[in-house]
Every structure is written in C-alpha cells, then in structure tokens.
Design an enzyme around this catalytic site. Structure first.
Site, short mmCIF file in Angstrom:
data_model
loop_
_atom_site.label_atom_id
_atom_site.label_comp_id
_atom_site.label_asym_id
_atom_site.label_seq_id
_atom_site.Cartn_x
_atom_site.Cartn_y
_atom_site.Cartn_z
N ASN A 170 1.65 3.28 -5.93
CA ASN A 170 2.34 3.95 -7.04
C ASN A 170 1.43 4.24 -8.22
OD1 ASN A 170 2.30 1.14 -7.55
ND2 ASN A 170 3.98 1.33 -8.98
N GLU A 187 2.12 -9.91 -7.40
CA GLU A 187 2.90 -9.05 -8.31
C GLU A 187 3.79 -8.21 -7.41
OE1 GLU A 187 2.89 -9.24 -11.50
OE2 GLU A 187 1.07 -10.38 -11.91
N CYS A 208 6.89 -0.50 -10.87
CA CYS A 208 7.60 -1.76 -10.65
C CYS A 208 8.43 -2.13 -11.88
CB CYS A 208 6.61 -2.86 -10.34
SG CYS A 208 5.30 -2.97 -11.57
N GLU A 211 -1.02 -11.73 -14.66
CA GLU A 211 -2.27 -11.00 -14.87
C GLU A 211 -2.38 -10.68 -16.35
OE1 GLU A 211 -1.58 -7.78 -11.90
OE2 GLU A 211 -3.29 -8.64 -10.86
P1 NAD Z 1 3.64 -2.65 0.26
O1 NAD Z 1 3.99 -4.07 0.12
O2 NAD Z 1 4.16 -1.89 1.41
O3 NAD Z 1 2.05 -2.44 0.31
C1 NAD Z 1 1.20 -2.93 -0.70
C2 NAD Z 1 -0.17 -3.13 -0.11
O4 NAD Z 1 -0.10 -4.19 0.85
C3 NAD Z 1 -0.73 -1.92 0.64
O5 NAD Z 1 -2.13 -1.84 0.43
C4 NAD Z 1 -0.44 -2.28 2.08
O6 NAD Z 1 -1.31 -1.63 3.01
C5 NAD Z 1 -0.66 -3.77 2.08
N1 NAD Z 1 -0.01 -4.52 3.15
C6 NAD Z 1 1.11 -4.20 3.85
N2 NAD Z 1 1.37 -5.15 4.78
C7 NAD Z 1 0.42 -6.10 4.63
C8 NAD Z 1 0.15 -7.32 5.30
N3 NAD Z 1 0.90 -7.75 6.32
N4 NAD Z 1 -0.91 -8.07 4.89
C9 NAD Z 1 -1.69 -7.64 3.88
N5 NAD Z 1 -1.50 -6.47 3.24
C10 NAD Z 1 -0.45 -5.71 3.60
O7 NAD Z 1 4.05 -1.97 -1.13
P2 NAD Z 1 4.01 -0.44 -1.50
O8 NAD Z 1 5.12 0.25 -0.78
O9 NAD Z 1 2.61 0.06 -1.34
O10 NAD Z 1 4.32 -0.51 -3.07
C11 NAD Z 1 5.59 -0.53 -3.60
C12 NAD Z 1 6.00 -1.92 -4.00
O11 NAD Z 1 5.03 -2.48 -4.88
C13 NAD Z 1 7.31 -1.95 -4.77
O12 NAD Z 1 8.10 -3.01 -4.30
C14 NAD Z 1 6.89 -2.22 -6.21
O13 NAD Z 1 7.84 -2.82 -7.02
C15 NAD Z 1 5.70 -3.07 -6.00
N6 NAD Z 1 4.82 -3.06 -7.17
C16 NAD Z 1 4.77 -4.17 -7.97
C17 NAD Z 1 3.98 -4.17 -9.12
C18 NAD Z 1 3.90 -5.38 -10.01
O14 NAD Z 1 2.99 -5.44 -10.84
N7 NAD Z 1 4.79 -6.35 -9.90
C19 NAD Z 1 3.25 -3.04 -9.44
C20 NAD Z 1 3.34 -1.91 -8.60
C21 NAD Z 1 4.13 -1.95 -7.47
#
Ligand code: NAD
Length: 484
Positions: free
Chosen positions: A151, A249, A283, A462
């Site tokens: 995002n 996060e 997020c 963070e």
């Molecule tokens: P996601 O969890 O699908 O993927 C995030 C990252 O994790 C990607 O690089 C992905 O390839 C990797 N990943 C996926 N499966 C994995 C595994 N088994 N082991 C290790 N890595 C793995 O999330 P997304 O769809 O890319 O992002 C959206 C989500 O992120 C939303 O839920 C949003 O709220 C959250 N988000 C949180 C914050 C925060 O600061 N709290 C900030 C931005 C986004």
C-alpha cells in the site's frame, strides 16, 4: 515491452536462482509492466551469505556519523529522482501520481533524514553504583529481514531500512510482489551511495516462498514485518522457535469518532481524507465513522455529497482523487463486501460499484468511494478490515456509547476524535484501545513518536528510539570499581 527487475544480492543484480519470474501488473491499466524474480530459499541463502560477509567487513567498524552520511546521501538521491520514483510508485500501485509525489516519496526521503539525525544524537544509559558503574552499549542485531506490503511501498520499506542501517545491521528486504519497482530503485540508490556490498540485499518473490524463507532462516536474527494480521500470525509462529526479534505492524479497522460539538466542516473533510486517502488502503484509514446523534443527519449528508464529488480514474491526472486499488482481485474483494453489507441491511448511500472508464483505464481496478449506513457493530462490514475505498457510518448517543462501539473490533491500531471539548478529547482518547489517537486531525505524523497497534493490530512500536531499539541489542557492561 516490459522491464526486467532483478534482485540485489551482495551488490550484484541477480535473477532468481531457479530462473523463475513473476509478472508485475499495473492495476490502473491491467497490463504487465515488468517481470520480477520469483526467488526462493536458495536466493535467501545467497543473500544471507552476502549479509553475513558484509557484517564482518568495514560496515562492522563504521561510525554512526559515517552511517548517517550514507542515509543523507540516499535521501538526497531519492529527492533528485523524486519524479521517477513517484511515477514508478503510481504505476505499481494505481495510486495518483500526485499522492506519490506529495506523500509517499517525500516521506521516504524524510525517513532517511530523520534516522540520520537520530543516530547522530543517539545516546545510551549509565547507571552508577557506589562500587561499580554500569553502561549500556547498543550492538546491531545482525542480519535482519524486512518484509513490507503494497500500500505504501517505498514509504514503509524505508521506515525500516533507515533505522536498520543506522544501527549497523545488514538487511534482506522483501517488498510485496505486487509493488517491486521502487524497492529496486532504492537498492540501486543505496549501492550508488557507496554502502558496502551485501549490507542491503533485496530479494523479490512471493510471501509463501521468499518471505517464508526469510522468516524461517536461523541466521536472520530479527524480522520487521508490516502486512495483514493473518500473515502476521503465521510470521510470528514461524519466527518464534528461532527466538528472533519480531516487530509486527498489522491490520486495522479504525474508528473516526465525531462528537456533536465538533467543527463540522473540519470533521467532514478530515473524516473524508481518513476514509479515502490512498483509495482507503492505509492501515490507519478511518473506515468506521461513528457520529453523535445530534449531528448525524447533517454529517451523513455532507460527507456523502463530498464522497460523490471525488474524481476516480487516471492516476496521472492532477484532478484525480481516487486511483485504482491494488489489483483486480482486491477490487473484487471490496465489491463482495458491498454485497455483504447489503445482506446485513446496510444502505449504500454513495458508490458501491465500479466506475465506467474509457481508454487505457477501461480494465483498471477502480472502485467508487463507497459510503454505507444502517449497519451496527454486530455486522461483518463494521468488524472486518476491507482495506479499500469503503466506509461505514454509525450513530452513537454519548461518549460511553462511542467508546464501546469503537472498542468492539479485534483491531487496535488508531482512531481519530473530533470534538471542540478538551475534556472529551482527553477522556475519550485515553479510553480507546488503540496504539494511536489523533484529535481533530488524522495522520499528522512526527517521526519521533511511537507508531504501532494493540490487540490484533500488532506487536511492538516503530518510530524514533523505538526503531533504534528494535534494530539493536542492548548490552550492559558492569565495571567493578573496587572497595576503596
Ligand atoms: P500481506 O500480509 O498479504 O503481505 C505483506 C508482505 O508479507 C508481502 O511482502 C508478502 O509477500 C509477505 N508475505 C505473505 N505471506 C508471507 C509468509 N507466509 N511469510 C513471510 N512473508 C509473507 O499484506 P498486504 O496485502 O501486502 O498488505 C495489506 C495489509 O497490510 C493490510 O492488512 C494492512 O492493514 C496492513 N498494513 C499495516 C500497516 C501497519 O503499519 N500496521 C501498514 C500498512 C499495511
């Protein structure tokens, strides 16, 4: 013709060792814009070997001032190439170029500058005893894995990279497979800045393959992960047996609490920004608006009119407010949630469907900004993270009611409170189960403050000293001074 992006391992551009690739699709045009390596465990092993070697090289004895210098050079170079970075971020994500230019890339630059300053001024404790003196030193964790979502691709990757470099770690970064380009540009910039080979390694690929290999690798001593809550749980379970340092996060379902005594104009425009910035894919987005009954009707009318007035479409046009969401699959998910809300008795008062766009954007993953009323906290639509341009509006009677509704969700990332009453502002903020609260504003950031969530929104913080602490191990040294 689409570009071929590569990994960066040990200062070298590399394809995946198995030769596999993934397509990178531009969500606004539904076309393939590049291919990336589909890396696996062997590539992570190679990156670990490079990172381990770099930890023993000149990086080990680099001074804080030298590392701060690298961070500043990186910031300056990104700034000089801001337009190129912003265009790339928009193409990968579908977000308006104007947003990438005003938020994503400037924030990435600020991350490097901020941590350059932080490490220059960092200090550690000293605890004296009558017969001894304790002092604390901070050592790098070692090799750290940085796993980031799609995002805010560069913004979030640099939020981890800058403090990790500042504290002298070596890095294996895996950006989202959906948004690989600015991470690749960053690797190039870090290399050109003269950071020794192997200090920053970039490995592209799928989460279940490259990401999983990072989380499960015993030599990677810390993992900083930003992404979904379900993935976060998996990451935590995989990392736990290795006793890695872990920062998570995760997702959010944040409430915007609007009280009768607020400045209505400011509350409506603030809630609108919180709902739809970056197509609602932050997020911290306020996807649940709770409005006190005295102004409910007026708020809904104004908010809905303004949502209908947002321009959806061409991310390169300066007039565009809402670009594409990240993918066709994600657009389908948002659309399904509209159906869920309708089944739950919700009324769609704005949006709820795909816009009709022409030319190159006809097949893009666009969705109208959507506003849903007549739902309550028992509904899936008010409990589950949609992460798109969709917001619900609920009514509350008093502060107790507002706090109760706000706290019903499993998430606890952030909230915003809109009120003209200082007493309400402080008391309500303190009762919200979230890591962060904004009062009469939203996403107003100071990089020194703790950033993170409670409940299913994550573990750890963070920002400022919290990041520096995460990316280091504190060691106490007690020197006995003798009896005299
Ligand atoms: P996601 O969890 O699908 O993927 C995030 C990252 O994790 C990607 O690089 C992905 O390839 C990797 N990943 C996926 N499966 C994995 C595994 N088994 N082991 C290790 N890595 C793995 O999330 P997304 O769809 O890319 O992002 C959206 C989500 O992120 C939303 O839920 C949003 O709220 C959250 N988000 C949180 C914050 C925060 O600061 N709290 C900030 C931005 C986004």
């Amino acid at each position: 013709m689409s570009a071929t992006l590569t990994n960066w391992i040990g200062g070298q551009k590399q394809a995946a060792s198995a030769g596999k690739t993934l397509d990178n699709i531009c969500p606004a045009t539904n076309t393939c814009i590049s291919t990336i390596p589909r890396s696996g465990a062997v590539d992570i092993d190679n990156a670990v070997a490079a990172a381990r070697k770099a930890l023993k090289g000149p990086w080990r004895t680099s001074t804080a001032a030298e590392r701060a210098g690298y961070l500043e050079t990186i910031a300056n170079t990104i700034e000089a190439r801001l337009e190129e970075f912003a265009q790339a971020e928009s193409r990968d994500t579908g977000k308006p170029v104007a947003l990438a230019k005003s938020v994503d890339i400037p924030r990435a630059i600020a991350n490097f500058r901020f941590f350059a300053g932080a490490i220059r001024h960092d200090e550690t404790g000293c605890h004296s005893m009558p017969d001894a003196i304790n002092y604390t030193v901070r050592k790098p964790v070692g090799i750290v894995g940085l796993i980031t979502p799609w995002n805010l691709p560069l913004y979030l990757l640099t939020w981890k990279t800058a403090p990790a470099l500042a504290m002298g770690n070596t890095i294996i970064a895996k950006p989202s497979e959906l948004t690989p380009t600015t991470a690749t540009l960053l690797a190039e910039v870090i290399h050109e800045a003269g950071v020794p080979a192997g200090v920053f390694n970039l490995v592209h690929g799928l989460g279940q393959e490259a990401g999983q290999a990072i989380v499960g690798h015993p030599a990677i001593r810390g993992v900083s992960f930003t992404g979904g809550t379900t993935t976060g749980a998996h990451v935590a379970a995989s990392a736990a047996p290795h006793f890695k340092k872990l920062s998570l996060e995760l997702g959010g379902k944040n409430a915007t609490l609007v009280f009768d005594d607020c400045d209505l104009d400011k509350a409506v425009s603030g809630a609108l920004r919180a709902a739809f910035a970056n197509q609602g894919q932050i997020c911290l987005c306020g996807s649940r608006i709770l409005v006190q009954e005295g102004i409910y009707d007026a708020f809904v009318e104004r908010f809905t009119n303004q949502a209908k007035g947002l321009t959806v479409g061409d991310p390169t046009a300066a007039s565009t407010n809402i670009g594409a969401v990240i993918s066709q699959a994600h657009r389908d998910k948002v659309e399904q949630y509209v159906a869920v809300a309708r089944e739950e008795g919700g009324t769609v008062v704005a949006g709820g469907k795909r816009p009709t766009l022409n030319g190159p954007f006809a097949d893009g993953a666009f969705f109208e900004p959507t506003v849903i009323t007549d739902v309550d906290e028992t509904c899936r639509i008010t409990q589950e993270e949609v992460f798109g341009p969709l917001v619900t509006i609920q009514r509350f009677s008093n502060a107790d009611d507002a706090v109760r509704i706000a706290n019903t969700v499993r998430y606890g990332l952030s909230a915003s409170v809109w009120t003209g009453n200082l007493d309400t502002a402080h008391k309500v903020s303190a009762r919200l189960d979230t890591g962060m609260v904004w009062v009469n504003t939203w996403l107003h950031r100071d990089l020194r403050v703790p950033f993170g969530g409670v409940k299913d929104s994550g573990v750890g913080r963070e920002g400022g000293t919290w990041s520096l602490e995460f990316f280091s191990e504190a060691q106490n040294i007690c020197v006995y001074l003798g009896d005299n």
